[in-house]
Design a protein around this motif. Structure first.
Motif, mmCIF file in Angstrom:
data_model
loop_
_atom_site.group_PDB
_atom_site.id
_atom_site.type_symbol
_atom_site.label_atom_id
_atom_site.label_comp_id
_atom_site.label_asym_id
_atom_site.label_seq_id
_atom_site.Cartn_x
_atom_site.Cartn_y
_atom_site.Cartn_z
ATOM 1 N N LEU A 111 0.828 -1.214 0.000
ATOM 2 C CA LEU A 111 0.000 0.000 0.000
ATOM 3 C C LEU A 111 0.857 1.257 0.000
ATOM 4 C CD1 LEU A 111 -2.697 1.521 0.313
ATOM 5 C CD2 LEU A 111 -2.526 1.125 2.793
ATOM 6 N N THR B 246 0.459 6.437 3.938
ATOM 7 C CA THR B 246 -0.712 7.276 3.661
ATOM 8 C C THR B 246 -0.686 8.500 4.573
ATOM 9 O OG1 THR B 246 -2.023 5.980 5.235
ATOM 10 C CG2 THR B 246 -2.135 5.334 2.912
ATOM 11 N N ILE C 5 6.332 1.861 -4.445
ATOM 12 C CA ILE C 5 5.063 1.154 -4.634
ATOM 13 C C ILE C 5 5.007 0.514 -6.017
ATOM 14 C CG2 ILE C 5 2.560 1.456 -4.809
ATOM 15 C CD1 ILE C 5 2.874 3.747 -2.723
ATOM 16 N N ASN D 23 4.144 -3.353 -7.073
ATOM 17 C CA ASN D 23 2.801 -3.568 -7.628
ATOM 18 C C ASN D 23 2.740 -3.617 -9.146
ATOM 19 O OD1 ASN D 23 2.218 -3.306 -4.944
ATOM 20 N ND2 ASN D 23 0.899 -1.516 -5.148
ATOM 21 N N THR E 235 -5.407 7.646 -3.971
ATOM 22 C CA THR E 235 -4.031 7.326 -3.575
ATOM 23 C C THR E 235 -3.095 7.549 -4.766
ATOM 24 O OG1 THR E 235 -4.557 5.012 -4.062
ATOM 25 C CG2 THR E 235 -4.574 5.669 -1.745
ATOM 26 N N TYR F 296 -0.588 4.014 -4.709
ATOM 27 C CA TYR F 296 -1.205 2.690 -4.767
ATOM 28 C C TYR F 296 -2.217 2.571 -5.900
ATOM 29 C CZ TYR F 296 -3.862 -1.448 -3.483
ATOM 30 O OH TYR F 296 -4.497 -2.668 -3.523
ATOM 31 N N SER G 198 -0.661 2.692 -9.321
ATOM 32 C CA SER G 198 0.090 1.471 -9.648
ATOM 33 C C SER G 198 -0.854 0.369 -10.111
ATOM 34 C CB SER G 198 0.908 0.992 -8.442
ATOM 35 O OG SER G 198 0.090 0.412 -7.436
ATOM 36 N N LYS G 199 -2.031 0.301 -9.521
ATOM 37 C CA LYS G 199 -3.000 -0.720 -9.920
ATOM 38 C C LYS G 199 -3.632 -0.370 -11.268
ATOM 39 C CE LYS G 199 -2.607 -3.540 -6.442
ATOM 40 N NZ LYS G 199 -2.048 -4.905 -6.630
#
Length: 245
Positions: A90, A93, A108, A112, A160, A163, A166-167
């Motif tokens: 993650l 944060t 990250i 990821n 985010t 995170y 990256s997804k």
């Protein structure tokens, strides 16, 4: 017996996925960055009655670690049927776009995004030796650009800079990979297990690891008529669970 490798599998959703696949009779390589931690987990699983599981050291950010893991699978099995790219972080944060450091975003992405690519490319030859190879990249609803642009989405306010982006990048890479392999017997998909209560989010999610793992397996152990290049989410409230990109 089909063989599966799951990265980041020594706890949470990855661990539960190991359990459920073992119960279904598959041979599972439980990927762990620390081999001793992985071995302790496997020992516990064996005592619980789970069989055909072996800990394997794999750090998705370390090319040498990936290469060693690939050589082990090749020497022991000769092929790989299923790759579940589950390892992810993650990061710290909050992750505001205006001030979240580039170094932290890179960290990250190293796990990821680039980590998934490194592992996938390393194991692709072994997967091509399978009669029904499957690659499942574990993503998040926070990677959906469509949902993030919809103010009515229940997680709209969770943004985010590291995170989620990256997804989103992982989703895009999966589309490209699925297209490249579409004329072979591969099924390549991204799967969002849903907002699940794990150590990853301080157990803030409403979903269970059992449901998350079951959803991953449902869209991984598919027949040859199943879609490829699809985005499934356990948070989409319909029977199939197809998410907008």
């Amino acid at each position: 017996m089909q063989t599966v490798l799951i990265t980041g599998a020594n706890r949470s959703i990855g661990l539960e996925t190991v359990k459920q696949l073992s119960a279904k009779g598959l041979f599972v390589y439980l990927g762990s960055r620390n081999l001793e931690n992985g071995k302790r987990v496997v020992e516990t699983l064996n005592k619980q009655g789970f069989q055909n599981i072996k800990a394997i050291e794999i750090d998705v950010t370390n090319p040498e670690s990936i290469s060693k893991a690939k050589n082990i699978v090749e020497n022991e099995q000769g092929k790989l049927d299923i790759l579940i790219n589950n390892a992810g972080i993650l990061g710290n944060t909050p992750q505001l776009a205006s001030d979240f450091s580039i170094q932290e975003i890179q960290t990250i992405f190293d796990t990821n995004f680039f980590g998934v690519i490194s592992v996938t490319q390393a194991f692709l030859d072994l997967l091509k030796k399978s009669d029904s190879p499957r690659i499942s990249n574990i993503t998040s609803g926070l990677g959906s650009l469509t949902l993030h642009s919809d103010p009515t989405w229940k997680y709209y306010n969770i943004k985010t800079a590291g995170y989620g982006t990256s997804k989103a990048a992982l989703n895009a890479y999966t589309i490209v990979l699925a297209y490249e392999l579409k004329d072979l017997s591969f099924k390549v998909n991204v799967i969002d297990p849903g907002y699940t209560a794990t150590d990853f989010n301080a157990h803030s999610g409403p979903g269970s690891v059992e449901s998350a793992a079951s959803f991953i397996i449902k869209h991984t152990l598919t027949d040859n008529n199943a879609p490829t290049g699809q985005y499934y989410s356990n948070d989409i409230e319909d029977e199939i669970g197809i998410s907008p990109w």
